[in-house]
Design an enzyme around this catalytic site. Sequence first.
Site, short mmCIF file in Angstrom:
data_model
loop_
_atom_site.label_atom_id
_atom_site.label_comp_id
_atom_site.label_asym_id
_atom_site.label_seq_id
_atom_site.Cartn_x
_atom_site.Cartn_y
_atom_site.Cartn_z
N HIS A 166 3.72 80.70 84.70
CA HIS A 166 3.74 79.91 83.47
C HIS A 166 3.04 80.63 82.32
CE1 HIS A 166 -0.31 78.17 84.72
NE2 HIS A 166 -0.49 78.27 83.42
N ASP B 113 4.74 79.79 91.03
CA ASP B 113 4.05 80.01 89.76
C ASP B 113 3.26 81.32 89.78
OD1 ASP B 113 3.40 79.48 87.12
OD2 ASP B 113 1.57 78.40 87.64
N SER C 258 -5.68 80.45 83.29
CA SER C 258 -4.50 80.50 84.14
C SER C 258 -4.18 81.93 84.55
CB SER C 258 -3.29 79.92 83.41
OG SER C 258 -3.44 78.54 83.22
#
Length: 721
Positions: free
Chosen positions: A108, A138, A236
């Site tokens: 992402h 992901d 992230s």
Amino acid sequence: MSTGFRIVRWFEHCAPRAGMSLILVFCGAAALSAAAPPEPTPAELAKAEQLREDQRLMIELARDRVFPALVNIHVITMNYWGGKEHKGRAVGSGTIVSKEGYVVTNQHVTNNGKKFKCTMADKQEITADLVGEDPLTDLAVLKLNLSELKDPGAPLAVAHFGSSDELEIGDHVLAMGSPFALSRSVTLGIVSNTERVFAGGMAGDDPEEMQLEQGQRTGLFTRWIQHDALINPGNSGGPLVNLKGEIIGINELGGSAMGFAIPSNLAQTVVAALIDHKEVPRSSIGISLKPIEKTGLKNGVLVNSVDSDGPAAKAGMQAGDVILKLGGDALTVRFPEEVPPLLKRIADFPIGASVPLTLDRNGQLIDTQITTEKLQKDRGEESAFRGWGLTALQITDRIMREHRLTSTAGALVSGVRPGGGAQLAEPPLADGDVIKSIDGQPIKDLAAFIKCYDEIMERKPLPKYLLIGFERSGKDQVTLLKPKPDEDEDPPREVSKAWIGIATQPVLKDLAEKLGAPDTLGFRITRVYPGTRASESGLRVGDIVFAVNGDKTAPKGMQDAGLLTRKVQKLDIDSPVTLSILRDGQKQEISVSLERSRLRPEEARRDRNRDFELTVREITFFDRDDNRWDDDVQGVLVDQLEPAGWAGLGGLRVGDLIQKVQGEAITDLDSYREVMKRLTESQPERVVVVVLRGARTHFQYIEPEWKPVVDESKVKEGSKE
């Protein structure tokens, strides 16, 4: 001297039972007689200090094994909505996991990415290329362009994976990354769950099909590591590290003092596959599963749904079947946490393998064979068709099922731009339509659509109309679409009309009463523009104009805000006009000569530079007045820009007044165009732009990524050869 508690009042109506009273008295007496705790001995203090030092050293050593391999990732993205493409920016974190420069991060973070730049531990910035993405976990892998380093031959700092299977609840972990795109940081926490899954609702037992991007599932094979080491947006893709300095997770989600990381044992296999194959080859049999804890079943796993055209359906499997054996092995899935490992086991079968299954269907045992198929991405590629005012998606198997299409042929309309050709078509195209043909040419997929579009838009002249064949809700339809050349046009300018150099606001009944003139409705002057004939006429701010040449101007509501302007525009330029005004409670008349209306901002000429993704416009009379600029203030105003375009990344903002470019003064739109034309020819490494922003000047530095200039003569010579 004794210490304790003194009873100041006894609440009889709240008196406890006798036994409880005895306990309270006993505890009170104990408190009164308790002695102060003994002071720690020097040996105990030294031991505690050593423990603190050991813990600090352990954290420091773990940090230093991974921290130098941490990178901050900046991504230029291309997103699609409203029938248009939009450039954007994303940030995240990653870790170098090989001496070749491979970096692991979240998918992402890289999603829809077109350009990638990584900041190393020593603050060097270098570009990276996307190696591969795996939306289902992901995870993504980038490869650093090591030739851009100051010392390309120097060894890279590399972090190493540890085993997430060794983690236990309560273990200390470090979360590393660049929160909010700031400089790198480390936070400390503990593991609170080693096999977190998300099931629907408070009492749900169906593992949710999580979507970080609309239409694309993720986390199918993941049991997340839940921890409380603080993470925020920007973390992230950063590593979760144990106290041995090993990567045991890739941070993915966070919030409410909870973080969730993809286990390293899963991440390692995905990263290896992406490096080797650019994707993760997986098998699918086209089913979803449900644990049996609440079903009353004792063994197996419940088939929750079956894809109508998938391998399971072809083998005769039905929703409600119970799988007792898979590949000859008995299985039982009682809880949601046991579903992801089973899905991964199915995915790990070789693509095209024949897998034996034993089913229980209403008490009847059925042995069958299923031939696996390749697990495809849920969401296809997307592209914008600017000249037609729409965006379209590649149709995948999942999109086909969700939209109940009969095949994957065609391209799915994902957005329509207001006022574009697709919306103005007869009938108009809409989201969800499937484009099947263009002027009789079949469109089998998105690539064919792009090719056909490019060929048509290169024609001179463009066709007046295109016949588009499309499918909507199972109905075969056609429409006429008028293609538009991708050219910028200056906005239309109104014919000059008579104008008074004032700005006004309507004076309605209630406002008139508050101003002390209940019987005088009209227009209150809020500004007398300097340098106009009105400024020489004696008109003042606060005057209320209630008639023009004896014709009353009494607005009935805000819908009449333009009434005075319309009355004046009907008169002749340069003609005298008598305004009846109310000033300080006294009515009087003032004569003013009308003049030619001034250019408004919406009528100003514009220039769009596609390289810099920047649109500017000329300064108007009203811009100067609003900003209090004298006539010697010159330049062009930034009207629009892409936040992630060259100009946007260089720090320019909408509303900036560009006064110099590469040292050359910008006096008007024509001088700006000349300078930008010379820049395109010379292609400098850096462009310096001086802007006026508010009351201050700012120097902004733009770093273009010019396309190589093609020598046409060499191209022709090469074609002859």
